[in-house]
Design an enzyme around this catalytic site. Structure first.
Site, PDB file in Angstrom:
ATOM      1  N   VAL A 157      58.048  40.899  43.340  1.00 17.04           N
ATOM      2  CA  VAL A 157      58.516  41.360  42.035  1.00 17.04           C
ATOM      3  C   VAL A 157      59.838  42.083  42.247  1.00 17.04           C
ATOM      4  CG1 VAL A 157      58.028  42.775  40.015  1.00 17.04           C
ATOM      5  CG2 VAL A 157      56.146  41.632  41.214  1.00 17.04           C
TER       6      VAL A 157
ATOM      7  N   LYS B 145      57.631  57.384  61.225  1.00 21.13           N
ATOM      8  CA  LYS B 145      58.466  56.345  61.836  1.00 21.13           C
ATOM      9  C   LYS B 145      58.910  56.896  63.191  1.00 21.13           C
ATOM     10  CE  LYS B 145      61.065  52.479  61.357  1.00 21.13           C
ATOM     11  NZ  LYS B 145      60.591  51.155  60.912  1.00 21.13           N
TER      12      LYS B 145
END
Length: 225
Positions: free
Chosen positions: A209, A40
């Site tokens: 989910v 990142k």
């Protein structure tokens, strides 16, 4: 170690599950027997934890990686305030140096078979007055994997981002549909519309989910090639 491969992971917007998908791709690579590291380059929003400033996305990428390469390489720029990076950097007196990011990336690439470089926000997020995340992807010379957040408006967002990727001379290696809105109407029809219009392989569909784990979702995804 096999020939190192790396991709730049971009999104159609912020908060569409890039980090979750990046972690799932890392698990997919590890499942196939390859060492994998997440990166990142720039993150905005951090907490002081155990003696270090830590961004949540960077922490998740570190946990999903084959090993901890050190935050100075995984997340070279950790800005404290959760706002646009160029604003946070200016407020903190930080100048984002592409050379520092590239050096960290090359270090990661030398240590692993696969490196997933996660952008910040959408594809064109300013990192300075004349430098944005699209410039970063181009400077690193990486093919792009696009995460499409499946919600109302995603078709236009996705197609505009695909055009922006091509305009920078970058290769779209594939795209991933992330079902972030379980209440989205005609989700399958939207997915099919994207499939017909994006000239790159669909690398998987992430189901919605509750409480899903990236390691479990990895089975639904594949890396390009």
């Amino acid at each position: 170690m096999t020939e190192p491969r790396a991709w730049f992971l971009a999104g159609t917007d912020t908060e569409i599950g890039k980090t979750f998908v990046a972690c799932a791709l890392l698990h997919a690579a590890r499942r196939d027997g390859r060492s994998a590291l997440g990166m990142k380059p720039v993150a905005a929003g951090a907490e002081w934890i155990a003696g270090e400033w830590l961004n949540e996305d960077a922490a998740q990428l570190r946990a999903a990686s084959s090993f901890d390469p050190g935050l100075d390489r995984l997340n070279p720029y950790c800005l404290k305030t959760p706002v646009a990076p160029h604003i946070a950097a200016a407020e903190e007196g930080v100048e984002i140096d592409p050379a520092r990011i590239r050096a960290a990336f090359e270090s990661l690439r030398a240590q692993a078979d696969v490196v997933i470089v996660e952008g910040v926000g959408g594809f064109r997020v300013p990192l300075g007055d004349r430098y944005d995340t699209a410039d970063l992807a181009r400077e690193l010379g990486l093919p792009v994997i696009l995460v499409v957040g499946m919600r109302l408006g995603c078709i236009s967002h996705a197609l505009l981002t695909v055009e922006a990727i091509a305009a920078r001379g970058l290769t779209l290696a594939g795209w991933i549909a992330n079902r972030i809105d379980p209440a989205m109407l005609r989700a399958d029809e939207n997915l099919e519309a994207l499939r017909r219009r994006i000239d790159a392989p669909l690398l998987g569909v992430v189901p919605h989910v509750a409480g899903a784990d990236p390691a479990q979702v990895a089975a639904s995804l594949r890396l390009p090639g």
